[in-house]
Enzyme design. Sequence first.
Site, PDB file in Angstrom:
ATOM      1  N   GLY A   1      20.574  27.224   1.017  1.00 31.92           N
ATOM      2  CA  GLY A   1      20.790  27.304   2.776  1.00 31.92           C
ATOM      3  C   GLY A   1      22.084  26.606   2.866  1.00 31.92           C
ATOM      4  O   GLY A   1      22.741  27.422   2.017  1.00 31.92           O
TER       5      GLY A   1
ATOM      6  N   SER B   1      10.218  36.469  -1.964  1.00 30.84           N
ATOM      7  CA  SER B   1       9.675  35.583  -2.185  1.00 30.84           C
ATOM      8  C   SER B   1       8.010  35.460  -1.548  1.00 30.84           C
ATOM      9  O   SER B   1       7.597  36.091  -1.272  1.00 30.84           O
ATOM     10  CB  SER B   1      10.145  34.741  -1.035  1.00 30.84           C
ATOM     11  OG  SER B   1      10.025  34.753   0.125  1.00 30.84           O
TER      12      SER B   1
ATOM     13  N   ASP C   1      10.535  35.630  -6.231  1.00 31.28           N
ATOM     14  CA  ASP C   1      11.652  34.882  -6.696  1.00 31.28           C
ATOM     15  C   ASP C   1      10.961  33.300  -6.437  1.00 31.28           C
ATOM     16  O   ASP C   1      10.013  33.369  -5.040  1.00 31.28           O
ATOM     17  CB  ASP C   1      12.992  34.774  -5.304  1.00 31.28           C
ATOM     18  CG  ASP C   1      13.841  33.538  -4.737  1.00 31.28           C
ATOM     19  OD1 ASP C   1      14.106  33.491  -6.157  1.00 31.28           O
ATOM     20  OD2 ASP C   1      13.761  33.367  -3.659  1.00 31.28           O
ATOM     21  N   HIS C   2      11.139  32.543  -6.604  1.00 33.15           N
ATOM     22  CA  HIS C   2      10.078  30.916  -6.597  1.00 33.15           C
ATOM     23  C   HIS C   2       9.076  30.888  -6.190  1.00 33.15           C
ATOM     24  O   HIS C   2       8.166  30.888  -5.684  1.00 33.15           O
ATOM     25  CB  HIS C   2      10.707  30.444  -5.778  1.00 33.15           C
ATOM     26  CG  HIS C   2      12.041  29.635  -6.115  1.00 33.15           C
ATOM     27  ND1 HIS C   2      12.161  28.768  -6.650  1.00 33.15           N
ATOM     28  CD2 HIS C   2      12.929  30.302  -5.261  1.00 33.15           C
ATOM     29  CE1 HIS C   2      13.955  28.362  -6.316  1.00 33.15           C
ATOM     30  NE2 HIS C   2      14.245  29.384  -5.992  1.00 33.15           N
TER      31      HIS C   2
ATOM     32  N   ARG D   1      21.581  36.419   5.344  1.00 32.23           N
ATOM     33  CA  ARG D   1      21.014  36.285   6.298  1.00 32.23           C
ATOM     34  C   ARG D   1      21.943  35.899   7.688  1.00 32.23           C
ATOM     35  O   ARG D   1      22.445  36.266   8.681  1.00 32.23           O
ATOM     36  CB  ARG D   1      20.487  34.714   6.713  1.00 32.23           C
ATOM     37  CG  ARG D   1      19.075  34.621   6.116  1.00 32.23           C
ATOM     38  CD  ARG D   1      18.412  33.425   5.563  1.00 32.23           C
ATOM     39  NE  ARG D   1      17.225  33.629   4.613  1.00 32.23           N
ATOM     40  CZ  ARG D   1      16.137  33.249   4.523  1.00 32.23           C
ATOM     41  NH1 ARG D   1      16.004  31.605   4.910  1.00 32.23           N
ATOM     42  NH2 ARG D   1      14.693  32.897   3.779  1.00 32.23           N
TER      43      ARG D   1
HETATM   44  P1  13P Z   1      20.800  31.090  -1.099  1.00 32.52           P
HETATM   45  O1  13P Z   1      20.483  29.874  -0.397  1.00 32.52           O
HETATM   46  O2  13P Z   1      22.697  30.150  -1.818  1.00 32.52           O
HETATM   47  O3  13P Z   1      21.835  31.879  -0.724  1.00 32.52           O
HETATM   48  O4  13P Z   1      20.098  30.457  -2.135  1.00 32.52           O
HETATM   49  C1  13P Z   1      19.167  31.738  -2.424  1.00 32.52           C
HETATM   50  C2  13P Z   1      18.181  31.536  -3.825  1.00 32.52           C
HETATM   51  O5  13P Z   1      18.047  31.064  -4.655  1.00 32.52           O
HETATM   52  C3  13P Z   1      16.715  32.295  -4.224  1.00 32.52           C
HETATM   53  O6  13P Z   1      16.023  32.213  -4.561  1.00 32.52           O
HETATM   54  O1  G3H Z   2      15.521  30.257  -2.337  1.00 31.68           O
HETATM   55  C1  G3H Z   2      14.053  30.714  -1.269  1.00 31.68           C
HETATM   56  C2  G3H Z   2      15.076  31.664  -0.667  1.00 31.68           C
HETATM   57  O2  G3H Z   2      15.837  31.652   0.273  1.00 31.68           O
HETATM   58  C3  G3H Z   2      13.964  32.522  -0.212  1.00 31.68           C
HETATM   59  O3  G3H Z   2      14.045  31.810   1.204  1.00 31.68           O
HETATM   60  O4  G3H Z   2      11.265  31.124   1.194  1.00 31.68           O
HETATM   61  O5  G3H Z   2      12.519  31.466   3.216  1.00 31.68           O
HETATM   62  O6  G3H Z   2      11.241  33.168   1.635  1.00 31.68           O
HETATM   63  P1  G3H Z   2      12.506  31.921   1.643  1.00 31.68           P
HETATM   64 ZN    ZN Z   3      15.913  29.864  -5.137  1.00 28.00          ZN
END
Ligand code: 13P
Ligand code: G3H
Ligand code: ZN
Length: 342
Positions: A189, A50, A83-84, A269
């Site tokens: 989360g 991320s 990610d995102h 986590r």
């Molecule tokens: P969780 O918070 O359910 O583990 O999802 C993680 C996620 O979607 C990361 O992009």
């Molecule tokens: O979807 C989000 C992931 O759990 C990553 O979380 O932005 O705190 O690294 P983060």
């Molecule tokens: Zn996500």
Amino acid sequence: MPLMTTKPMFDLAYEGGFAVGAFNVNNMEITQGIIEACAAEKSPLILQISKGARKYAKMNYLRHIILAAVEEYPELPIAIHLDHGDTVDLVQQCINDGFTSVMIDGSHYDFEKNIELSKKATDLAHANGVVVEAELGMLGGIEEDVVGMDAHEYEKNIEKFLTDPEQAADFWKRTGIDSLAVAIGTSHGAFKFKHEAKLAFNRVEQIMKTCPGLPLVMHGSSSVPQEFIDLVNKYGGAMPNAKGVPEDQINMAVTKYGVCKVNIDTDLRLAMTAKIREVFSTKPAEFDPRNYMGPGREAIINMVRRKLHMLNSAGKADVIVKHWEKSGKSLPSYYNAKKLSA
Ligand code: 13P
Ligand code: G3H
Ligand code: ZN
């Protein structure tokens, strides 16, 4: 060196009734835990990073940790994924850093702006041999915070936030993305449901019909197992009312409805935190980080192995590598330019 895009993985996932786990990495122990679990289970994997992970660990450190993992386990099919991602600039940086896959998340924008952003990111990534995931619809957790919504309100009005199947088809056609993250009732989360934990499988079915051949992705797919919440709470934590997506529902989304990629961060986590809390609580004199980070890493291994069985991806590494070899071992231009050895 089976570092690859997600394409050879998704090509086989739907037909094979499995999904590839996408696990978030933030440091060395987490990365090692994930990769060791996948090696033990002979499973393909996606290591995802991320914006927050890049900031926390510094990308150059993470990049070297991940490349070390790839070198240690040359037989494993691995994709490195953003990610995102929220901007085209960040996508460009990740391409420069050697990612094989990126997510551009414009899901909090209106439909046209999401298309515009996702198309720009896709054109850029494709020109560099990198594949793209985008998102349509709104998940709870992080994303509801973006628009300042209360979790109760989100759950009460869930239908209107789920991915619209007709829009999904239009979005795919106009952006050229390689996979789509869908909102079907999951959220990010450890506090996913105030009421009944239930996914909207009918939406997945409808999206499959309007978007045949488009690999679907489920974010927010941690199950928040009660035994880990109990451990956290027993050893001094405070996580009342935590709730995740039941593992049988994730398994059903994969094996019956064809979801190809499942994102998991929270459960890693939780596993690590529960174990470290236990060490601190039962051995108050302990102060060697190896003696709590080590057990934490072990807890990640066990959690990931459990997930690989849930996703039905254990034992699927070999078929993916064979498929990848047949398809010409394609890699993004970064690796071609740097000529990393096989
Ligand atoms: P969780 O918070 O359910 O583990 O999802 C993680 C996620 O979607 C990361 O992009
Ligand atoms: O979807 C989000 C992931 O759990 C990553 O979380 O932005 O705190 O690294 P983060
Ligand atoms: Zn996500």
